[in-house]
Design a protein around this motif. Structure first.
Motif, PDB file in Angstrom:
ATOM      1  N   VAL A 354     -48.365  43.572  11.160  1.00  0.00           N
ATOM      2  CA  VAL A 354     -48.771  42.178  10.974  1.00  0.00           C
ATOM      3  C   VAL A 354     -49.374  41.611  12.252  1.00  0.00           C
ATOM      4  CG1 VAL A 354     -47.945  39.849  10.446  1.00  0.00           C
ATOM      5  CG2 VAL A 354     -47.047  41.806   9.182  1.00  0.00           C
ATOM      6  N   ILE A 355     -48.865  42.066  13.403  1.00  0.00           N
ATOM      7  CA  ILE A 355     -49.350  41.558  14.690  1.00  0.00           C
ATOM      8  C   ILE A 355     -50.371  42.497  15.328  1.00  0.00           C
ATOM      9  CG2 ILE A 355     -47.260  40.226  15.123  1.00  0.00           C
ATOM     10  CD1 ILE A 355     -46.347  42.484  17.020  1.00  0.00           C
ATOM     11  N   GLY A 356     -50.875  43.459  14.543  1.00  0.00           N
ATOM     12  CA  GLY A 356     -51.894  44.361  15.054  1.00  0.00           C
ATOM     13  C   GLY A 356     -51.358  45.552  15.816  1.00  0.00           C
ATOM     14  N   GLY A 357     -50.057  45.827  15.696  1.00  0.00           N
ATOM     15  CA  GLY A 357     -49.444  46.945  16.404  1.00  0.00           C
ATOM     16  C   GLY A 357     -49.382  48.200  15.572  1.00  0.00           C
ATOM     17  N   GLN A 358     -48.952  49.281  16.181  1.00  0.00           N
ATOM     18  CA  GLN A 358     -48.763  50.543  15.486  1.00  0.00           C
ATOM     19  C   GLN A 358     -47.463  50.498  14.695  1.00  0.00           C
ATOM     20  OE1 GLN A 358     -48.811  53.340  18.718  1.00  0.00           O
ATOM     21  NE2 GLN A 358     -51.054  53.464  18.759  1.00  0.00           N
ATOM     22  N   ALA A 359     -47.476  51.083  13.517  1.00  0.00           N
ATOM     23  CA  ALA A 359     -46.316  51.002  12.635  1.00  0.00           C
ATOM     24  C   ALA A 359     -45.060  51.562  13.272  1.00  0.00           C
ATOM     25  CB  ALA A 359     -46.615  51.732  11.324  1.00  0.00           C
ATOM     26  N   ASP A 360     -45.187  52.605  14.084  1.00  0.00           N
ATOM     27  CA  ASP A 360     -44.016  53.231  14.702  1.00  0.00           C
ATOM     28  C   ASP A 360     -43.824  52.805  16.152  1.00  0.00           C
ATOM     29  OD1 ASP A 360     -46.233  54.472  15.711  1.00  0.00           O
ATOM     30  OD2 ASP A 360     -45.458  56.521  15.511  1.00  0.00           O
ATOM     31  N   GLY A 361     -44.555  51.790  16.604  1.00  0.00           N
ATOM     32  CA  GLY A 361     -44.446  51.331  17.981  1.00  0.00           C
ATOM     33  C   GLY A 361     -43.172  50.546  18.223  1.00  0.00           C
ATOM     34  N   ILE A 362     -42.779  50.458  19.493  1.00  0.00           N
ATOM     35  CA  ILE A 362     -41.611  49.666  19.877  1.00  0.00           C
ATOM     36  C   ILE A 362     -42.094  48.564  20.816  1.00  0.00           C
ATOM     37  CG2 ILE A 362     -39.304  49.661  20.893  1.00  0.00           C
ATOM     38  CD1 ILE A 362     -39.170  52.661  20.359  1.00  0.00           C
ATOM     39  N   TYR A 363     -42.096  47.349  20.323  1.00  0.00           N
ATOM     40  CA  TYR A 363     -42.610  46.206  21.070  1.00  0.00           C
ATOM     41  C   TYR A 363     -41.463  45.269  21.446  1.00  0.00           C
ATOM     42  CZ  TYR A 363     -46.955  47.959  19.094  1.00  0.00           C
ATOM     43  OH  TYR A 363     -48.001  48.776  18.730  1.00  0.00           O
ATOM     44  N   LEU A 364     -41.538  44.723  22.636  1.00  0.00           N
ATOM     45  CA  LEU A 364     -40.546  43.766  23.091  1.00  0.00           C
ATOM     46  C   LEU A 364     -41.047  42.351  22.827  1.00  0.00           C
ATOM     47  CD1 LEU A 364     -39.549  45.454  26.473  1.00  0.00           C
ATOM     48  CD2 LEU A 364     -38.448  45.681  24.246  1.00  0.00           C
ATOM     49  N   ALA A 365     -40.185  41.512  22.315  1.00  0.00           N
ATOM     50  CA  ALA A 365     -40.580  40.185  21.855  1.00  0.00           C
ATOM     51  C   ALA A 365     -40.565  39.167  22.983  1.00  0.00           C
ATOM     52  CB  ALA A 365     -39.675  39.736  20.715  1.00  0.00           C
ATOM     53  N   PHE A 366     -41.285  39.472  24.065  1.00  0.00           N
ATOM     54  CA  PHE A 366     -41.354  38.614  25.236  1.00  0.00           C
ATOM     55  C   PHE A 366     -42.805  38.396  25.627  1.00  0.00           C
ATOM     56  CE2 PHE A 366     -37.224  40.434  25.233  1.00  0.00           C
ATOM     57  CZ  PHE A 366     -36.380  39.525  25.843  1.00  0.00           C
ATOM     58  N   GLY A 367     -43.073  37.258  26.249  1.00  0.00           N
ATOM     59  CA  GLY A 367     -44.420  36.970  26.711  1.00  0.00           C
ATOM     60  C   GLY A 367     -44.404  36.264  28.049  1.00  0.00           C
TER      61      GLY A 367
END
Length: 395
Positions: A354-367
């Motif tokens: 939904v946010i344009g990332g890879q389906a199996d990626g691990i993203y941290l919810a910080f900015g």
């Protein structure tokens, strides 16, 4: 105020209004009004999540310092929020229902984003023009005295409502349900810039529907794109939504966080208590999705987690090996320490694409907020130093 712990079944936040530093007492026999809340994910949005939250932070600072003209929309609005927390509110008589974003970072209530020139049914009282600029858009229209209904079994409440004739950035919802402090409405009435608009909490209290100026907010974890598993409570907190006790902490005196639901807190990482952010002010904001750290704190967190900046999403990204080593973040607020587990720090993988990332990626919810911690507003759904967004769950 509770941090989002993955060990808990729900996130709960209790707010007392007006924002005072004295402890509150919950009257279990008080009138109880409950409003269901659900998460909505905008699948059509192409906006960068980080840019949206950075723009919102700028708008929050400007509103607190009244550095904008209420009738002037932003020059470059960031539109279509990706994640929103929405309540269905009835307006007028007979009722017209609208899906409104729940927002502790503003206090105006308005509708008409998807049906412009809406006029409340019944006998609305004309009060003049109204306009508000948000980081994710703006609206301008007419303010009416009308009524709202928060649930099928709740009474009609006399409430001032904005009717949009121009709205930008709210294509997937009908408007905003602002539940912040009343002072945030100052400047929204161009002809009466020094006049505030009573909030729904003010009116519930003044009209005798509740005996405590208290709002409870809870939201249970979910990986669904839309799920009615949250709620707002007015006048009481729902004991079924939390375990233990709710701690009372004072509102910060640091400007501009003091204009919002602001808190002072210190952030550390891991069992070694690696400093991330010294004691500083942030705000509670349900309208922000990410945990937004001031630039210095963001850099410290990035280094501690061995994360990389991801250009596609604007978020930090880690590899599986680093996730296995990811430790908890600890927030000390009002003398109480809260833990955000490793799993709680990640963006929900079910929503990666939904946010344009890879389906199996691990993203941290910080900015990165893009400002220093000395500015007094670190914003995030949990942060800016730390802005707690009581409705954003992690998995």
């Amino acid at each position: 105020m509770l941090a989002k712990l993955r060990l808990l079944s729900a996130v709960v936040l209790a707010l007392t209004l007006p924002l005072l530093t004295n402890a509150f007492v919950v009257d279990r026999d008080a009138a109880r009004i409950t409003l269901p809340v659900f998460k909505r994910v905008n699948m059509t949005s192409t906006a960068n999540l980080l840019e949206i939250d950075q723009a919102r932070a700028k708008a929050l600072r400007a509103r607190a310092e009244r550095q904008y003209q209420a009738d002037s929309p932003p020059k470059d609005p960031v539109t279509d929020k990706i994640v929103s927390y929405v309540a269905r509110v009835g307006v007028g008589s007979p009722l017209t229902f609208f899906d409104l974003i729940v927002d502790t970072g503003s206090s105006n209530i308005w509708a008409g984003a998807r049906s412009l020139l809406y006029v409340p049914k019944g006998s609305p009282q004309y009060q003049g023009p109204v306009a508000v600029t948000y980081g994710s858009g703006s609206f301008a229209g007419t303010e009416y005295g009308s009524t709202i209904t928060l649930s099928p079994d709740s009474p009609a409440i006399s409430q001032s409502i904005g009717s949009a004739r121009l709205a930008m950035g709210f294509n997937s919802v009908d408007g905003i349900f602002g539940i912040g402090p009343a002072n945030l409405t100052l400047g929204s009435l161009p002809f009466s810039p020094n006049v505030s608009i009573p909030t729904v909490t003010d009116n519930l209290y003044d009209q005798g529907f509740i005996t405590n100026k208290l709002i409870g907010i809870s939201f249970e974890p979910t990986t669904n794109l839309s799920n009615p598993n949250g709620e707002l409570t007015f006048g009481y907190t729902n004991p079924d939504k939390y375990t233990g006790i709710l701690n009372d902490v004072p509102i910060t005196s640091t400007n501009p966080s003091s204009k919002y639901v602001g808190i002072n807190q210190t952030t550390t990482y891991g069992t070694e208590s690696l400093p991330i952010l010294a004691n500083t002010a942030g705000i509670v904001d349900t309208g922000t999705t990410l945990i937004m750290f001031a630039s210095g704190a963001f850099s410290a967190y990035k280094a501690a987690t061995n994360a990389m900046s991801d250009s596609a999403t604007g978020l930090l990204k880690i590899v599986p090996g680093d996730y296995a080593q990811l430790e908890s973040l600890f927030f000390e607020i009002g003398g109480f320490k809260y833990e955000l587990t490793a799993n709680g720090q990640t963006w929900p993988r079910a929503l990666n694409t939904v946010i344009g990332g890879q389906a199996d990626g691990i993203y941290l919810a910080f900015g990165d907020l893009g400002s220093s911690s000395s500015e007094g507003l670190r914003q995030s759904e949990q942060s800016s130093g730390l802005c707690y967004n009581p409705l954003h769950e992690r998995y």
